[in-house]
Design a protein around this motif. Structure first.
Motif, PDB file in Angstrom:
ATOM      1  N   ASP A  45       0.817  -1.214   0.000  1.00 47.97           N
ATOM      2  CA  ASP A  45       0.000   0.000   0.000  1.00 47.97           C
ATOM      3  C   ASP A  45       0.853   1.267   0.000  1.00 47.97           C
ATOM      4  O   ASP A  45       0.372   2.341  -0.327  1.00 47.97           O
ATOM      5  CB  ASP A  45      -0.925   0.030   1.219  1.00 47.97           C
ATOM      6  CG  ASP A  45      -2.079  -0.944   1.094  1.00 47.97           C
ATOM      7  OD1 ASP A  45      -2.423  -1.304  -0.044  1.00 47.97           O
ATOM      8  OD2 ASP A  45      -2.628  -1.339   2.137  1.00 47.97           O
ATOM      9  N   LYS A  75      -1.639   4.033  -0.467  1.00 50.54           N
ATOM     10  CA  LYS A  75      -2.912   3.772  -1.131  1.00 50.54           C
ATOM     11  C   LYS A  75      -3.971   3.502  -0.058  1.00 50.54           C
ATOM     12  O   LYS A  75      -3.727   2.781   0.898  1.00 50.54           O
ATOM     13  CB  LYS A  75      -2.738   2.540  -2.029  1.00 50.54           C
ATOM     14  CG  LYS A  75      -3.938   2.146  -2.791  1.00 50.54           C
ATOM     15  CD  LYS A  75      -3.595   0.933  -3.634  1.00 50.54           C
ATOM     16  CE  LYS A  75      -4.840   0.213  -4.038  1.00 50.54           C
ATOM     17  NZ  LYS A  75      -4.550  -1.064  -4.658  1.00 50.54           N
ATOM     18  N   GLY A  76      -5.125   4.118  -0.229  1.00 51.76           N
ATOM     19  CA  GLY A  76      -6.204   3.912   0.724  1.00 51.76           C
ATOM     20  C   GLY A  76      -6.201   4.896   1.886  1.00 51.76           C
ATOM     21  O   GLY A  76      -7.097   4.880   2.712  1.00 51.76           O
TER      22      GLY A  76
END
Length: 146
Positions: free
Chosen positions: A30, A46-47
């Motif tokens: 991520d 990410k996220g």
């Protein structure tokens, strides 16, 4: 200024304030970039809507990360999973990430970048859906040219 403890476990990076009040756990796949932003290190993942700021050394972080992470210049670590393309112009490499960010590779790191990319292409699929679970070479720390 808050101090942080950073630890690594399997396929995750754990970040905790020294006083123990905040705790974050990030999967390696991520993490998109880790950039120095004096006096902090900024992690873009990410996220996560916001960047994560920690008071920790970039050089200590890169020592513990798997070989899919590359220190492309003095202040930037990128996750090669998010590399869309790289271009060479006048013997200068520019890395274009999938999220639209662009970074230059320092002259000292050019050969290391080529070697790392060849290593990952031959030993690990950078397009792998499972990323951290493929053939474990992605998560193995590379002993040379960090």
């Amino acid at each position: 200024m808050r101090k942080h403890n950073v630890s690594y476990n399997g396929s995750e990076m754990h970040i905790q304030n020294k006083n123990g009040s905040d705790y974050s756990s990030l999967k390696y796949y991520d993490i998109i970039t880790i950039i120095t932003d004096t006096p902090y290190v900024t992690i873009l993942a990410k996220g996560y809507e916001k960047k994560i700021y920690i008071n920790y050394s970039l050089s200590k972080i890169i020592e513990e990360l798997p070989s899919v992470f590359f220190l492309c210049n003095q202040s930037t670590i990128i996750n090669l999973y998010y590399l869309r393309l790289y271009e060479e112009k006048y013997s200068q490499y520019t890395l274009h990430l999938k999220n639209g960010q662009n970074f230059k590779v320092s002259r000292r790191r050019r050969n290391a970048f080529k070697d790392r990319l060849l290593h990952l292409k031959s030993n690990c699929s950078l397009d792998c859906e499972q990323k951290s679970l493929c053939n474990k070479i992605c998560l193995a720390k590379e002993k040379t040219a960090q």
